[in-house]
Motif scaffolding. Structure first.
Motif, PDB file in Angstrom:
ATOM      1  N   ASN A   1      37.594  44.121  41.499  1.00 22.75           N
ATOM      2  CA  ASN A   1      36.418  43.784  41.901  1.00 22.75           C
ATOM      3  C   ASN A   1      36.458  42.783  40.661  1.00 22.75           C
ATOM      4  O   ASN A   1      37.012  43.123  39.768  1.00 22.75           O
ATOM      5  CB  ASN A   1      35.527  44.908  42.086  1.00 22.75           C
ATOM      6  N   PHE A   2      35.384  41.880  41.517  1.00 24.42           N
ATOM      7  CA  PHE A   2      35.641  40.788  40.101  1.00 24.42           C
ATOM      8  C   PHE A   2      33.886  40.159  40.561  1.00 24.42           C
ATOM      9  O   PHE A   2      33.556  40.091  41.606  1.00 24.42           O
ATOM     10  CB  PHE A   2      35.884  39.211  40.080  1.00 24.42           C
ATOM     11  N   VAL A   3      33.111  39.682  39.458  1.00 21.65           N
ATOM     12  CA  VAL A   3      31.914  38.630  39.665  1.00 21.65           C
ATOM     13  C   VAL A   3      31.778  37.443  39.252  1.00 21.65           C
ATOM     14  O   VAL A   3      31.880  37.698  38.190  1.00 21.65           O
ATOM     15  CB  VAL A   3      30.646  39.780  39.875  1.00 21.65           C
TER      16      VAL A   3
ATOM     17  N   ARG B   1      36.413  41.376  45.937  1.00 24.05           N
ATOM     18  CA  ARG B   1      36.003  43.202  46.675  1.00 24.05           C
ATOM     19  C   ARG B   1      37.979  42.902  46.596  1.00 24.05           C
ATOM     20  O   ARG B   1      38.147  42.292  47.730  1.00 24.05           O
ATOM     21  CB  ARG B   1      35.500  43.383  47.680  1.00 24.05           C
ATOM     22  N   ASN B   2      38.120  43.972  46.367  1.00 21.86           N
ATOM     23  CA  ASN B   2      39.804  44.877  46.496  1.00 21.86           C
ATOM     24  C   ASN B   2      40.665  43.593  46.403  1.00 21.86           C
ATOM     25  O   ASN B   2      41.704  43.470  47.343  1.00 21.86           O
ATOM     26  CB  ASN B   2      39.775  45.098  48.051  1.00 21.86           C
ATOM     27  N   LEU B   3      41.273  43.184  45.655  1.00 20.61           N
ATOM     28  CA  LEU B   3      41.374  42.237  45.270  1.00 20.61           C
ATOM     29  C   LEU B   3      42.988  41.999  44.459  1.00 20.61           C
ATOM     30  O   LEU B   3      42.914  43.207  43.581  1.00 20.61           O
ATOM     31  CB  LEU B   3      40.945  40.555  44.605  1.00 20.61           C
ATOM     32  N   THR B   4      44.429  41.139  44.738  1.00 21.06           N
ATOM     33  CA  THR B   4      44.701  41.681  43.230  1.00 21.06           C
ATOM     34  C   THR B   4      45.410  40.522  43.228  1.00 21.06           C
ATOM     35  O   THR B   4      45.257  39.042  43.033  1.00 21.06           O
ATOM     36  CB  THR B   4      46.465  41.800  44.657  1.00 21.06           C
ATOM     37  N   ALA B   5      45.727  40.267  41.621  1.00 25.83           N
ATOM     38  CA  ALA B   5      45.979  39.122  40.707  1.00 25.83           C
ATOM     39  C   ALA B   5      47.219  38.238  41.297  1.00 25.83           C
ATOM     40  O   ALA B   5      48.495  38.694  41.865  1.00 25.83           O
ATOM     41  CB  ALA B   5      46.354  39.638  39.314  1.00 25.83           C
TER      42      ALA B   5
ATOM     43  N   GLY C   1      38.670  50.027  34.087  1.00 29.05           N
ATOM     44  CA  GLY C   1      37.836  49.547  32.816  1.00 29.05           C
ATOM     45  C   GLY C   1      36.743  48.291  33.673  1.00 29.05           C
ATOM     46  O   GLY C   1      37.747  47.714  34.701  1.00 29.05           O
ATOM     47  N   ASP C   2      36.271  47.718  32.843  1.00 30.18           N
ATOM     48  CA  ASP C   2      35.558  46.570  32.875  1.00 30.18           C
ATOM     49  C   ASP C   2      35.720  45.636  31.582  1.00 30.18           C
ATOM     50  O   ASP C   2      35.374  45.893  31.072  1.00 30.18           O
ATOM     51  CB  ASP C   2      33.921  46.750  32.781  1.00 30.18           C
TER      52      ASP C   2
ATOM     53  N   ILE D   1      29.140  30.082  32.276  1.00 30.36           N
ATOM     54  CA  ILE D   1      30.088  30.574  33.800  1.00 30.36           C
ATOM     55  C   ILE D   1      30.900  32.093  32.980  1.00 30.36           C
ATOM     56  O   ILE D   1      31.337  31.941  31.860  1.00 30.36           O
ATOM     57  CB  ILE D   1      31.809  29.722  33.915  1.00 30.36           C
ATOM     58  N   SER D   2      30.487  33.495  33.953  1.00 33.17           N
ATOM     59  CA  SER D   2      30.613  34.132  33.181  1.00 33.17           C
ATOM     60  C   SER D   2      31.363  34.764  34.263  1.00 33.17           C
ATOM     61  O   SER D   2      30.879  34.875  35.687  1.00 33.17           O
ATOM     62  CB  SER D   2      29.674  35.412  32.416  1.00 33.17           C
ATOM     63  N   THR D   3      32.366  35.793  33.936  1.00 34.40           N
ATOM     64  CA  THR D   3      32.744  36.513  34.993  1.00 34.40           C
ATOM     65  C   THR D   3      33.559  37.742  34.771  1.00 34.40           C
ATOM     66  O   THR D   3      34.040  38.615  33.256  1.00 34.40           O
ATOM     67  CB  THR D   3      34.764  36.163  35.124  1.00 34.40           C
ATOM     68  N   ALA D   4      33.121  38.809  35.229  1.00 33.04           N
ATOM     69  CA  ALA D   4      33.162  40.052  35.436  1.00 33.04           C
ATOM     70  C   ALA D   4      34.176  41.033  36.361  1.00 33.04           C
ATOM     71  O   ALA D   4      33.976  40.628  37.467  1.00 33.04           O
ATOM     72  CB  ALA D   4      32.109  40.925  35.181  1.00 33.04           C
ATOM     73  N   ILE D   5      35.258  41.295  35.734  1.00 27.95           N
ATOM     74  CA  ILE D   5      35.961  41.905  36.213  1.00 27.95           C
ATOM     75  C   ILE D   5      36.359  43.844  36.400  1.00 27.95           C
ATOM     76  O   ILE D   5      36.345  43.759  35.123  1.00 27.95           O
ATOM     77  CB  ILE D   5      37.607  40.868  35.535  1.00 27.95           C
TER      78      ILE D   5
END
Length: 632
Positions: A568-570, A531-535, A610-611, A585-589
């Protein structure tokens, strides 16, 4: 008329009676009495000569001491006198009738014996007190069977004063005694102790009480012991104080206890030992309770690993040796591989607590030990004395003492597979508390480990999402599934932040999930949330290869500068069960503010929202909006 005054030649005449110069002065009665007295004196002298005959007394003493000790006794010389009492010289006790030098267990220069005169007249010796001067005891251990020579002594047959009367139990005093500990085949002692002591009759005639005090260097007082033993059964109860794990304590223990000490390299001081044993029955029941303080103890790999795993590692080691032989280790590559799987012993220091040994195994009670500056509390039971015996052991951090997991755990290859699984998957480091229960159901079986790791402040790197978490907290469980009986690894909300100094040092990252069963066919279900991450480069590298590839679609320059995003990502990680399986492995950003340009449409865009979801075989883009000036 009175008699005239006698002349000088008759001064000795008695004037009141006539003299009889030839009449005997003694009567027949007196002569008879004198003859009787003379015969009595001659009889006494003859009896004294008979009873004090050196050979006769020596034989009686040998017989008496043989019955007293259960061994075979020889006496060099005996002296019995009214003034000095009974003295025996050069007394030796042997464990076999051959009386060879190798079988000698005891010798003394002099025995002073206070005896019963009445018993001596009846042809036997009954000692009330024996003082042994300069005795020397030789305790020899058979290195093959671990049996001591004193176990070969026969049954003691204490004399009785008369049929049906109690035994006559003498008091025995040892003066300047020396005990030597030897091994069979080696004439040089492996240890010695100088002692003084006293053995005295107990409350009944069937028991002996004893007190022994040893002397250390420069005549300082050393270890001491007191207790009693049963004359009928040979059972000994003794309390020993201030000993060390050396020959002076080892000599009293059964063979299996001695071997256990050697395998675990016990070294240091022993506060107190309570021992119940029958030395004449080495295979019989026994119990030894030992309080230790500040000793060292080594845990062998066989105690923590299964017999099958130890055999597999042995075969691998032999294979590495063969590779070295054919010259494949020129650059040390084989040595590196060998060290990476080698199981090394674990040395515990400053060990305090209590061991109880008996014929059934070893009980550990309230044991405290240091390992790599950490303090642990250990308790449990071994069902035997082999290194791979069945066992139930519980290990926790000492009360009030947190555990610090170092950057590198040197002995990780010695720990059970479940512990290795946790360590290699997450690389924990930092402060925590632990509670681990180790159960081996049968000798050589695979140990089953359950436990809890409660992290207070640590770092983690999950191997399938290798982004380093700092200031992390949470719990890791190794537990057993009640339905299947399989062991599983469960992660309960490990929360941390990005590395200090990084753009995400205040961002929140959380890991949840489980792995079951903990075998090669393990199924993995893990979720990583941010949560609340920066690249940043470290975060990009932590994403799966498919996710990294998807992100490159938004980097038309191809320099790795884009995409830039905050959000955020999951990350959902799933491994299907099976020995050979595939990781999904799936990544939702979720993009809150992104910048970049599509490779297929290299137009600079920013403030994207967006997502973006990256699956194993496709990418899903949902309502992603970018802005460029007034354009959307």
């Amino acid at each position: 008329m009175p008699d005239p005054t006698p002349t000088p030649d008759r001064l000795f005449d008695r004037t009141w009676r006539p003299g009889h110069p030839y009449r005997p002065r003694l009567s027949a009665t007196r002569r008879l009495l004198m003859a009787i007295v003379f015969l009595i004196l001659c009889g006494l002298i003859g009896a004294y000569w008979y009873f004090t005959n050196s050979n006769r007394v020596r034989q009686q003493a040998e017989d008496y001491l043989s019955r007293l000790t259960g061994g075979h006794v020889s006496v060099g010389a005996a002296n019995l006198s009214i003034f000095e009492g009974l003295r025996l010289y050069d007394v030796r006790v042997y464990v076999d009738p051959a009386k060879s030098e190798d079988s000698r267990i005891f010798s003394a220069s002099t025995f002073l014996i206070q005896y019963s005169p009445a018993a001596l007249i009846l042809g036997r010796i009954e000692a009330n007190r024996i003082v042994a001067i300069d005795p020397r005891v030789r305790l020899i251990e058979d290195v093959k069977t671990h049996q001591w020579n004193y176990s070969q002594l026969g049954e003691r047959r204490m004399p009785r004063s008369a049929p049906g009367m109690p035994r006559i139990v003498p008091e025995i005093a040892l003066r300047n005694a020396m005990i030597d500990y030897l091994e069979s085949g080696n004439p040089n002692p492996i240890g010695s102790a100088s002692i003084d002591g006293q053995l005295s009759p107990g409350s009944d005639s069937d028991h002996y009480n004893f007190k022994l005090q040893s002397r250390g260097g420069s005549q300082h007082m050393g270890p001491h012991a007191e207790g009693n033993f049963d004359i009928n059964t040979g059972d000994v109860q003794v309390v020993l104080n201030d000993l060390t794990f050396g020959p002076d304590l080892r000599v009293m223990m059964p063979a299996q206890v001695q071997q256990w000490w050697q395998d675990h390299h016990l070294a240091g001081a022993v506060k107190r030992t309570e021992l119940h044993i029958n030395p004449t029955n080495p295979t019989g029941p026994f119990q030894a309770t030992i309080d230790i303080e500040g000793v060292a103890l080594t845990v062998q790999p066989e105690e923590l690993l299964s017999q099958d795993e130890m055999q597999s590692r042995k075969w691998i080691s032999q294979a590495f040796d063969a590779m070295r032989t054919v010259g494949l280790n020129d650059n040390g590559f084989i040595d590196h591989l060998s060290n990476s799987i080698a199981a090394m012993p674990i040395t515990l220091t400053d060990v305090d607590g209590k061991f109880t040994f008996n014929q059934d195994g070893v009980t550990i009670d309230e044991l405290g030990a240091n390992l790599d500056a950490n303090r642990f509390a250990i308790s449990g039971h071994y069902d035997g004395y082999s290194n791979n015996a069945a066992a139930t052991i519980k290990l926790t951090n000492a009360p009030g003492k947190a555990i610090t997991v170092p950057h590198v755990v040197k002995f990780i290859n010695t720990l059970p597979p479940e512990v290795r699984e946790v360590y290699t998957r997450f690389r924990p480091q930092g402060t925590c508390s632990i509670s681990v229960e180790y159960v081996r159901t049968s000798e050589g079986a695979k140990p089953q480990v359950t436990g809890e790791l409660n992290v207070f402040d640590g770092t983690f790197i999950f191997d399938k999402f290798p982004y380093p978490l700092s200031k992390a907290s949470g719990k890791i469980f190794v537990e057993r599934d009640d339905k299947t009986g399989d062991q599983r690894l469960r992660i309960d909300r490990i929360r941390g932040h990005g590395t200090t100094g990084s753009p995400n040092q205040n961002a929140l990252i959380e890991i949840d999930g489980q792995m079951e069963p903990l075998t090669q066919a393990v199924e993995v279900n893990m979720t990583v949330r941010g949560r609340n991450l920066t690249a940043e480069p470290a975060l990009t590298v932590a994403f799966s290869p498919r996710t990294r590839q998807a992100l490159t679609y938004f980097d038309s320059p191809g320099k790795g500068e884009f995409p830039k995003f905050a959000g955020n990502f999951v990350c959902t990680i799933h491994r299907l069960p099976g020995i050979i399986s595939h990781w999904n492995i799936s990544t939702a950003i979720h993009l809150d503010d992104a910048a970049g340009s599509l490779v297929s449409f290299p137009y600079a865009m920013d403030h994207g929202t967006g997502d973006l979801t990256v699956f194993d075989d496709h990418i899903q883009i949902k309502e992603v909006h970018f802005k460029h000036g007034p354009a959307d």
